[in-house]
Design a protein around this motif. Structure first.
Motif, PDB file in Angstrom:
ATOM      1  N   VAL A  14      50.968   9.443  56.295  1.00  0.00           N
ATOM      2  CA  VAL A  14      50.586   8.818  57.566  1.00  0.00           C
ATOM      3  C   VAL A  14      49.231   9.352  58.036  1.00  0.00           C
ATOM      4  CG1 VAL A  14      51.177   8.691  60.023  1.00  0.00           C
ATOM      5  CG2 VAL A  14      52.938   8.278  58.296  1.00  0.00           C
ATOM      6  N   LEU A  15      49.047  10.672  57.930  1.00  0.00           N
ATOM      7  CA  LEU A  15      47.777  11.260  58.383  1.00  0.00           C
ATOM      8  C   LEU A  15      46.607  10.756  57.538  1.00  0.00           C
ATOM      9  CD1 LEU A  15      48.814  14.952  59.146  1.00  0.00           C
ATOM     10  CD2 LEU A  15      48.255  13.163  60.775  1.00  0.00           C
ATOM     11  N   LEU A  16      46.808  10.709  56.225  1.00  0.00           N
ATOM     12  CA  LEU A  16      45.729  10.231  55.355  1.00  0.00           C
ATOM     13  C   LEU A  16      45.414   8.765  55.639  1.00  0.00           C
ATOM     14  CD1 LEU A  16      46.561  11.967  51.972  1.00  0.00           C
ATOM     15  CD2 LEU A  16      44.512  12.261  53.352  1.00  0.00           C
ATOM     16  N   ALA A  17      46.468   7.962  55.858  1.00  0.00           N
ATOM     17  CA  ALA A  17      46.248   6.536  56.124  1.00  0.00           C
ATOM     18  C   ALA A  17      45.476   6.353  57.427  1.00  0.00           C
ATOM     19  CB  ALA A  17      47.590   5.794  56.187  1.00  0.00           C
ATOM     20  N   LEU A  18      45.842   7.141  58.430  1.00  0.00           N
ATOM     21  CA  LEU A  18      45.145   7.011  59.711  1.00  0.00           C
ATOM     22  C   LEU A  18      43.685   7.420  59.571  1.00  0.00           C
ATOM     23  CD1 LEU A  18      46.117   6.295  62.678  1.00  0.00           C
ATOM     24  CD2 LEU A  18      45.485   8.644  63.117  1.00  0.00           C
ATOM     25  N   ALA A  19      43.451   8.507  58.831  1.00  0.00           N
ATOM     26  CA  ALA A  19      42.073   8.969  58.628  1.00  0.00           C
ATOM     27  C   ALA A  19      41.257   7.875  57.938  1.00  0.00           C
ATOM     28  CB  ALA A  19      42.064  10.251  57.808  1.00  0.00           C
ATOM     29  N   LEU A  20      41.846   7.245  56.912  1.00  0.00           N
ATOM     30  CA  LEU A  20      41.144   6.169  56.206  1.00  0.00           C
ATOM     31  C   LEU A  20      40.838   5.011  57.142  1.00  0.00           C
ATOM     32  CD1 LEU A  20      42.826   5.772  52.719  1.00  0.00           C
ATOM     33  CD2 LEU A  20      40.459   6.367  53.259  1.00  0.00           C
ATOM     34  N   ARG A  21      41.831   4.681  57.978  1.00  0.00           N
ATOM     35  CA  ARG A  21      41.640   3.548  58.874  1.00  0.00           C
ATOM     36  C   ARG A  21      40.504   3.811  59.859  1.00  0.00           C
ATOM     37  NH1 ARG A  21      46.223   1.459  62.669  1.00  0.00           N
ATOM     38  NH2 ARG A  21      44.668   1.996  64.215  1.00  0.00           N
ATOM     39  N   VAL A  22      40.431   5.044  60.323  1.00  0.00           N
ATOM     40  CA  VAL A  22      39.363   5.384  61.265  1.00  0.00           C
ATOM     41  C   VAL A  22      38.002   5.237  60.581  1.00  0.00           C
ATOM     42  CG1 VAL A  22      38.304   7.261  62.552  1.00  0.00           C
ATOM     43  CG2 VAL A  22      40.755   6.915  62.670  1.00  0.00           C
ATOM     44  N   VAL A  23      37.901   5.785  59.371  1.00  0.00           N
ATOM     45  CA  VAL A  23      36.622   5.729  58.661  1.00  0.00           C
ATOM     46  C   VAL A  23      36.252   4.275  58.372  1.00  0.00           C
ATOM     47  CG1 VAL A  23      35.440   6.383  56.536  1.00  0.00           C
ATOM     48  CG2 VAL A  23      36.911   8.016  57.689  1.00  0.00           C
ATOM     49  N   TRP A  24      37.244   3.481  58.013  1.00  0.00           N
ATOM     50  CA  TRP A  24      37.054   2.058  57.761  1.00  0.00           C
ATOM     51  C   TRP A  24      36.493   1.360  58.998  1.00  0.00           C
ATOM     52  CZ3 TRP A  24      38.017   1.058  52.820  1.00  0.00           C
ATOM     53  CH2 TRP A  24      38.007  -0.251  52.407  1.00  0.00           C
ATOM     54  N   GLY A  25      37.087   1.695  60.152  1.00  0.00           N
ATOM     55  CA  GLY A  25      36.751   0.965  61.377  1.00  0.00           C
ATOM     56  C   GLY A  25      35.416   1.375  62.001  1.00  0.00           C
TER      57      GLY A  25
END
Ligand SMILES: NC(=[NH2+])NCCC[C@H](N)C(=O)O
Length: 203
Positions: free
Chosen positions: A191-202
């Motif tokens: 979950v933490l890695l996915a959220l980090a990726l989403r932030v960088v994506w956005g």
């Protein structure tokens, strides 16, 4: 501050605090690894971080960020990097296997540090303050009103996560969770890695 404005503030803060995310994962992880006192300590130090953001917002962070959008992006990316690192740590803690209790043990001082750091780095919190809470703060607001915002945000977050730590560390619940610590750590890591990726994506 008029009562209805304060009530909207309470509702907003309660929703923010209760919506699941990295902060919840962090309190869960420390309750699992260090028991009730570590979980409660993490909840309280997390609330201090929340209070710091609330104070920055009340005294003008929002306005600053509107002027320097690059700064906002930099803060978000740093936050995402920290969450990703915590995610990797959680995944590696899970590799120890259910029988190796030390693999997931955390101490109270680690809980205090992580609680504060996760509050500062959590992109959900940064967005919450810059995009939502700042709407309730007007330039004419009195100093008293600003303090009330800080105390309300900090109090609600603190109360919620202390409650979560108390409930999770209940003598019936904790052993059940601890037996599944490996899976909970893996899930937390993902979950933490996915959220980090989403932030960088956005960004
Ligand atoms: N008042 C707030 N928005 N608090 C943020 C808490 C963060 C969120 N509940 C999480 O677990 O990630």
């Amino acid at each position: 501050m008029p009562l209805n404005l304060w009530l909207s503030l309470v509702a907003l803060c309660a929703m923010g605090a209760m919506s699941p995310g990295p902060s919840l994962a962090m309190v869960l992880r420390h309750t699992l690894g260090g028991g009730r006192s570590a979980g409660v300590a993490a909840g309280i130090s997390h609330a201090l971080g929340v209070g710091l953001y609330a104070a920055l917002t009340a005294w003008g962070l929002g306005a600053l960020i509107v002027h320097y959008p690059g700064m906002f992006q930099a803060i978000m990316i740093l936050g995402a990097a920290y969450l990703a690192w915590l995610g990797v740590k959680a995944l590696r803690a899970g590799r120890g296997g259910a029988l190796e209790a030390q693999a997931v043990t955390t101490s109270r001082s680690m809980a205090i540090r992580d609680g504060f750091m996760v509050a500062l780095a959590n992109p959900k919190l940064i967005l919450f303050f810059v995009a939502l809470l700042s709407q309730l703060i007007t330039p004419e607001m009195s100093e008293m009103g600003k303090w009330l915002v800080v105390v309300t945000a900090m109090g609600i977050d603190g109360a919620w996560y202390v409650l979560v730590a108390m409930a999770l560390s209940h003598s019936r619940v904790l052993p059940w969770l601890q037996a599944r610590a490996v899976w909970i750590n893996r899930l937390t890591g993902i979950v933490l890695l996915a959220l980090a990726l989403r932030v960088v994506w956005g960004v």
